[in-house]
Design a protein around this motif. Sequence first.
Motif, PDB file in Angstrom:
ATOM      1  N   ARG A 150      45.947-105.991 107.186  1.00 33.90           N
ATOM      2  CA  ARG A 150      44.825-106.374 108.037  1.00 33.90           C
ATOM      3  C   ARG A 150      44.284-105.117 108.700  1.00 33.90           C
ATOM      4  NH1 ARG A 150      44.531-111.686 108.052  1.00 33.90           N
ATOM      5  NH2 ARG A 150      46.404-112.946 107.822  1.00 33.90           N
ATOM      6  N   PRO A 167      40.355-110.999 118.785  1.00 35.03           N
ATOM      7  CA  PRO A 167      41.411-110.622 117.832  1.00 35.03           C
ATOM      8  C   PRO A 167      42.752-111.206 118.283  1.00 35.03           C
ATOM      9  CG  PRO A 167      40.096-108.725 118.499  1.00 35.03           C
ATOM     10  CD  PRO A 167      39.728-109.838 119.419  1.00 35.03           C
ATOM     11  N   ARG A 168      43.596-111.509 117.301  1.00 44.14           N
ATOM     12  CA  ARG A 168      44.910-112.063 117.612  1.00 44.14           C
ATOM     13  C   ARG A 168      45.974-111.276 116.850  1.00 44.14           C
ATOM     14  NH1 ARG A 168      41.696-116.303 116.360  1.00 44.14           N
ATOM     15  NH2 ARG A 168      42.759-116.931 114.449  1.00 44.14           N
ATOM     16  N   THR A 169      47.068-111.001 117.513  1.00 42.97           N
ATOM     17  CA  THR A 169      48.158-110.237 116.913  1.00 42.97           C
ATOM     18  C   THR A 169      49.114-111.183 116.203  1.00 42.97           C
ATOM     19  OG1 THR A 169      48.007-108.570 118.665  1.00 42.97           O
ATOM     20  CG2 THR A 169      50.022-108.613 117.330  1.00 42.97           C
ATOM     21  N   THR A 170      49.369-110.900 114.935  1.00 45.74           N
ATOM     22  CA  THR A 170      50.300-111.698 114.142  1.00 45.74           C
ATOM     23  C   THR A 170      51.366-110.776 113.562  1.00 45.74           C
ATOM     24  OG1 THR A 170      49.116-111.449 112.037  1.00 45.74           O
ATOM     25  CG2 THR A 170      48.350-113.186 113.526  1.00 45.74           C
ATOM     26  N   THR A 171      52.302-111.349 112.839  1.00 47.34           N
ATOM     27  CA  THR A 171      53.366-110.544 112.225  1.00 47.34           C
ATOM     28  C   THR A 171      52.816-109.616 111.153  1.00 47.34           C
ATOM     29  OG1 THR A 171      53.794-112.357 110.669  1.00 47.34           O
ATOM     30  CG2 THR A 171      55.119-112.282 112.678  1.00 47.34           C
ATOM     31  N   ARG A 172      51.593-109.896 110.672  1.00 45.12           N
ATOM     32  CA  ARG A 172      50.990-109.054 109.630  1.00 45.12           C
ATOM     33  C   ARG A 172      49.979-108.079 110.202  1.00 45.12           C
ATOM     34  NH1 ARG A 172      48.494-112.700 105.184  1.00 45.12           N
ATOM     35  NH2 ARG A 172      48.041-110.629 104.356  1.00 45.12           N
ATOM     36  N   GLY A 173      49.907-108.004 111.533  1.00 47.93           N
ATOM     37  CA  GLY A 173      48.970-107.086 112.153  1.00 47.93           C
ATOM     38  C   GLY A 173      47.976-107.832 113.018  1.00 47.93           C
ATOM     39  N   VAL A 174      46.866-107.178 113.305  1.00 40.83           N
ATOM     40  CA  VAL A 174      45.836-107.767 114.151  1.00 40.83           C
ATOM     41  C   VAL A 174      44.893-108.603 113.294  1.00 40.83           C
ATOM     42  CG1 VAL A 174      43.931-107.299 115.723  1.00 40.83           C
ATOM     43  CG2 VAL A 174      45.973-105.858 115.779  1.00 40.83           C
ATOM     44  N   ARG A 175      44.772-109.860 113.635  1.00 37.28           N
ATOM     45  CA  ARG A 175      43.876-110.770 112.915  1.00 37.28           C
ATOM     46  C   ARG A 175      42.511-110.726 113.592  1.00 37.28           C
ATOM     47  NH1 ARG A 175      44.456-115.192 109.501  1.00 37.28           N
ATOM     48  NH2 ARG A 175      42.835-116.787 109.656  1.00 37.28           N
ATOM     49  N   SER A 189      40.887-103.429 111.323  1.00 39.05           N
ATOM     50  CA  SER A 189      39.974-103.763 112.398  1.00 39.05           C
ATOM     51  C   SER A 189      38.684-104.334 111.832  1.00 39.05           C
ATOM     52  CB  SER A 189      39.657-102.503 113.210  1.00 39.05           C
ATOM     53  OG  SER A 189      39.065-101.516 112.377  1.00 39.05           O
TER      54      SER A 189
END
Length: 581
Positions: free
Chosen positions: A471, A142-150, A473
Amino acid sequence: MPTVRAVLSKEHLKEAEEAAVSRKYTSRDPLIFADDREPGLSIRVQASTVTWILKFRGKTRSLGTLGEIRSPTAARQLAVETRDLMRGGVGDEAARFVRQRRAGKTSGEAVSAVARQDAHASGKWKWEDLATKYPEDYLSKPRTTTRGVRPPSLKSAEEARRYLSDSVVIKHLGGRLLMELQRSDFEAVRDELYDDYGRKTASRQFVAYSSAAMSWARGYHAGRSGLEKVDRWWIDTKKREETIPVPKTRFPELADLARVLRVADSFRVAPGRLIQRETSDVVVCSLWWLALTAQRATAGLRVTKDSILPWDGAPEPGWSVVTFPVEDMKGRRFHAIPIPPMASLLLERIAISADPKSRYLFPAQRQAGQGDAPLSRSTPRLLIERLRGRAADLSIAVKEEEDGDRQEEKTKDDKDKKVRGPLKDLLAGIPHFSVHDLRRTFATICGENAVRGDAISAVLDHADGSIDAPRVSAAPTRAEITRLVYDHSQRLALKAIAMKEWCDLLFKACDEEWKKNGGRIARPLPRLPGETYPAKPEFKVWQPWYRTIEHWHAGKPKPMSSGTLGLAARRRAVEEADEDA
C-alpha cells in the motif's frame, strides 16, 4: 400537625378531599395521612391542595396531586419506583421520572424518557451525528492496517453520506438517539425504500452502510455514541433478497466490441441529433483505453500523464507501464499493468488532441473558472448510449458536452418541439452491455485462448491471494511510483502474457471490422527524399487509427538504398488506389 396512620384506602382519600374543601389546614399545620403499608408514603392536605408525598433518607419528593393519582395502589407503585431512583442518589432524575409518570406514561416509558433527556443533555449521538461522522471521520481518512496505511475511500464516503441521509431514512431516524434505535426501525427504512419506492440499491445499501456505521460507532466511540451497553442488534438486520443483484454474465463478443469501437471512431455526430456537436477525440479514446486495458472506469479515466512509464526490460521495444491511483482502486492496492506496443500508440493519439496543460491523460473539457479534472466515469457509457440512438426529449434539446455531462436547455424555437421519430441505432444487433462488462470480455476471451488464469486476475486486480502489492500514499512521488512499478509484486511479465494476447486479438478483430466495412489496411511505405513529413498522423475514416500512426512512424525518412525507386513506385500505386476508392 395532625397525623393519621393507617393502611390508606379510598375512604382516606375521600376524607382528605373533604378537608381540602374546608380549607381548615394550612402549610404550617397540614393534615397528614401516613400509609402503614408503604414506608414514607403519605397524603398531605394543606389549604385546598391534596398531594401524595414520599419521604426517603431525609428527602421529600412530591409524587403528584390526588387528581393525578386516584388510588392508593397507584401511589404505592409510583413510590416504589421513585424510591429505587432516589436510592441511587439521583434526585433530579427521580423528579423527572415522577413528572413523566404523572403525564400518563408507563414506568418503562418514563424511564426511557428520563434516559433520553440525560443522553441529549450529555451530547450522546443522534442519527444525524452518525450520518456525518462515519463518512467524515472514518471513510474519508487514511487507516492503518497490518498491510500498511489504507488510503481514504472517498467513493464509499460519498455513498455513505447519500444513503445514510436519504429523505426516507431521515423521516424514520432523524433526531433520534442511536441508543434508542431498534432493529425494527432499520427494517422499516429498508422496506419502505423497496416496497414504496422500488429503490433496490438504496434499500440494500442502507442496510450495509447503517450496519457498518453503527459497528464503527460502538467500536470506536461507545461512550460518546451511547452504544456502550447496547447489544449489536444491527448486524442481524438483513438485506431484502429482492434487492440483491443477480451475478452478471453478459459481455460483448469480441467482434461486437470491434464494431462498437469502429462506429465510435467513424460517427462523431450521431445521425438525427438536433445538436450537431462532434464527440471529442478524447472521449472516443477513453472508450478505446478501457477496452484495451480492461480496467474499471473510475481508475482507468483518472490516470495521470506522470503515471505512465517506459517498461525497462520489456520483451520488445515500445512497451509502456501505466499505474493507477491508489485511492481509485477497489482493492486499495497499488496497481500497474504493461501496455503492448500497438496499444501504446493510443497514448500518442491522445497527446495530439488532449489538453497539453492538463495533468490527466483524459482531461475533461474545461469551462471558464473550472479547474483541471479527468473525464467522468460515465463518459464512455454516455458515448455508447448516443451511438445506440438514445431518444431525444420532445420539448428539450439535450446538450451533450465533451466530458459526458448532460445539460438540459429549454428550446424556444417551435420547430424543436415538434414530434420527432426515434434516433438511428448505430449499434443495432449488439446486445446491451455496460462499460464494466468489457472486463468480463477480457477475462472470457483470454480464458478461451488458454491464457493463464493468474495472469488474467493480475491484470484485473482481483484479490486472489497471490498478489500482495504494497500500500502506498494517496499521492505517491514519481520516485515511489517508479520503485513500485518494478517491484517484484507487480509481476509485469505475468501480466504481459494476458495483455499481449488480448490486445493482439482485439486489434485483429478491429482490422477485420474495418475491412468488412470498406476500410483498407494499407502497408506502410517509406517516404521519398524531399517529401514533406507531416508533424502528426493524418487520420482517415477508412483506416484504423493505430494503423495510421504505425504508417506515420514507418514513413519517417531513412537513408536511401538501391530499392528506393521500387518502394516509391509501390507507394504511388497504393496512393492512386486509395484515391480511386
